[in-house]
Design an enzyme around this catalytic site. Structure first.
Site, PDB file in Angstrom:
ATOM      1  N   CYS A   1       0.160 -37.619  18.035  1.00 51.69           N
ATOM      2  CA  CYS A   1       0.792 -37.663  18.407  1.00 51.69           C
ATOM      3  C   CYS A   1       2.057 -38.544  18.827  1.00 51.69           C
ATOM      4  O   CYS A   1       1.129 -39.769  19.259  1.00 51.69           O
ATOM      5  CB  CYS A   1       1.187 -36.508  19.320  1.00 51.69           C
ATOM      6  N   GLU A   2       3.163 -38.653  17.979  1.00 46.98           N
ATOM      7  CA  GLU A   2       3.909 -40.266  18.310  1.00 46.98           C
ATOM      8  C   GLU A   2       4.667 -40.179  19.126  1.00 46.98           C
ATOM      9  O   GLU A   2       5.704 -41.383  20.151  1.00 46.98           O
ATOM     10  CB  GLU A   2       5.187 -40.357  17.293  1.00 46.98           C
ATOM     11  N   HIS A   3       4.744 -39.279  19.969  1.00 47.39           N
ATOM     12  CA  HIS A   3       5.464 -39.204  21.306  1.00 47.39           C
ATOM     13  C   HIS A   3       4.472 -39.617  22.568  1.00 47.39           C
ATOM     14  O   HIS A   3       5.734 -39.774  23.542  1.00 47.39           O
ATOM     15  CB  HIS A   3       5.545 -37.862  21.527  1.00 47.39           C
ATOM     16  N   HIS A   4       3.335 -39.270  22.685  1.00 50.22           N
ATOM     17  CA  HIS A   4       2.850 -39.207  23.887  1.00 50.22           C
ATOM     18  C   HIS A   4       1.084 -40.210  23.605  1.00 50.22           C
ATOM     19  O   HIS A   4       0.581 -40.979  24.694  1.00 50.22           O
ATOM     20  CB  HIS A   4       2.208 -37.969  24.609  1.00 50.22           C
TER      21      HIS A   4
ATOM     22  N   GLN B   1       3.117 -32.683  13.991  1.00 51.69           N
ATOM     23  CA  GLN B   1       2.296 -31.493  12.795  1.00 51.69           C
ATOM     24  C   GLN B   1       3.539 -31.555  11.430  1.00 51.69           C
ATOM     25  O   GLN B   1       2.810 -30.782  10.579  1.00 51.69           O
ATOM     26  CB  GLN B   1       2.297 -30.311  13.796  1.00 51.69           C
TER      27      GLN B   1
ATOM     28  N   HIS C   1      -2.995 -29.521  20.417  1.00 51.32           N
ATOM     29  CA  HIS C   1      -2.427 -31.032  21.233  1.00 51.32           C
ATOM     30  C   HIS C   1      -3.093 -31.232  22.278  1.00 51.32           C
ATOM     31  O   HIS C   1      -2.634 -30.854  23.467  1.00 51.32           O
ATOM     32  CB  HIS C   1      -0.928 -30.982  20.847  1.00 51.32           C
TER      33      HIS C   1
ATOM     34  N   CYS D   1      -1.522 -33.903  24.161  1.00 51.48           N
ATOM     35  CA  CYS D   1      -0.497 -34.049  25.405  1.00 51.48           C
ATOM     36  C   CYS D   1      -0.053 -32.535  26.111  1.00 51.48           C
ATOM     37  O   CYS D   1       0.776 -32.898  26.771  1.00 51.48           O
ATOM     38  CB  CYS D   1       0.695 -34.171  24.625  1.00 51.48           C
TER      39      CYS D   1
END
Length: 211
Positions: free
Chosen positions: A88-91, A129, A157, A159
């Site tokens: 995941c590119e956010h976390h 995703q 996920h 996260c």
């Protein structure tokens, strides 16, 4: 009916990785979070962490193998439960699951292992995703010009699981459809029925060979 894609799919080159710098940064990151690296079991942790993320974030390239559809096969081709392992590119935490990739052939068909390889190629990078699902569908559409493309991804996920709301076992489902699998109700229904069909096999995808 051929699928029209607004622009060609761009495949990123493998990133340039500096493992030594990544190891130093990982050590500084852990130290800043109060994690001591003095013990024997943790001394090499920054290096292991750097190599693990390098593996997860390096796309694997391959040459698509397509063949003329000499027999004029027109029915659905569906590869189910292809492994998805992404970040995941956010976390910068993993999400894992399966992808179901199908298409209605036109003039060309694809070597089946390449469906697994394209999933892996787009998974090994910082992702969301929704984008991953669309990229796989666009690649199949651009490479083959089939009459229809369908991709469904189901993933859990980390996260959501190991931080924040802490939901364990929840999965997220995304889909991308092109051509007849989007516009023809019967073709669409067949695709989703095949995706939902119970899977009685447990294939090993660990040694996919080039075709």
């Amino acid at each position: 009916m051929l699928i029209q894609i607004p622009k060609p799919v761009q495949v990123d080159r493998a990133p340039v990785i500096d493992l030594a710098a990544a190891e130093n940064a990982a050590g500084a990151f852990l130290t800043a979070l109060g994690v001591s690296l003095d013990s024997e079991s943790r001394r090499a942790t920054p290096g292991r962490m750097a190599r693990a993320y390098a593996e997860m974030l390096t796309p694997t390239t391959f040459t698509p193998t397509t063949f003329a559809n000499d027999e004029g096969y027109e029915e659905l081709v569906l590869a189910r439960s292809l492994p998805v392992r992404s970040v995941c590119e956010h976390h910068v935490l993993p999400f894992v699951g399966v992808a179901h990739v199908g298409y209605l052939p036109g003039g060309r068909i694809l070597g089946l292992s390449k469906l697994a390889r394209v999933v892996e190629m787009y998974s090994r990078r910082p992702q969301v995703q929704e984008r991953l699902t669309q990229q796989i569908a666009d690649w199949v559409a651009t490479t083959l010009s089939p009459r229809g493309v369908g991709v469904v991804i189901e993933a859990e996920h980390m996260c959501m699981t190991v931080r924040g709301v802490g939901v364990t076992g929840a999965s997220t489902t995304t889909s991308a459809l092109h051509g007849l699998l989007r516009d023809d109700p019967r073709a669409r229904a067949e695709f989703f029925a095949q995706v939902d069909r119970p899977n009685h096999s447990n294939p090993d995808h660990s040694n996919l060979t080039q075709e």
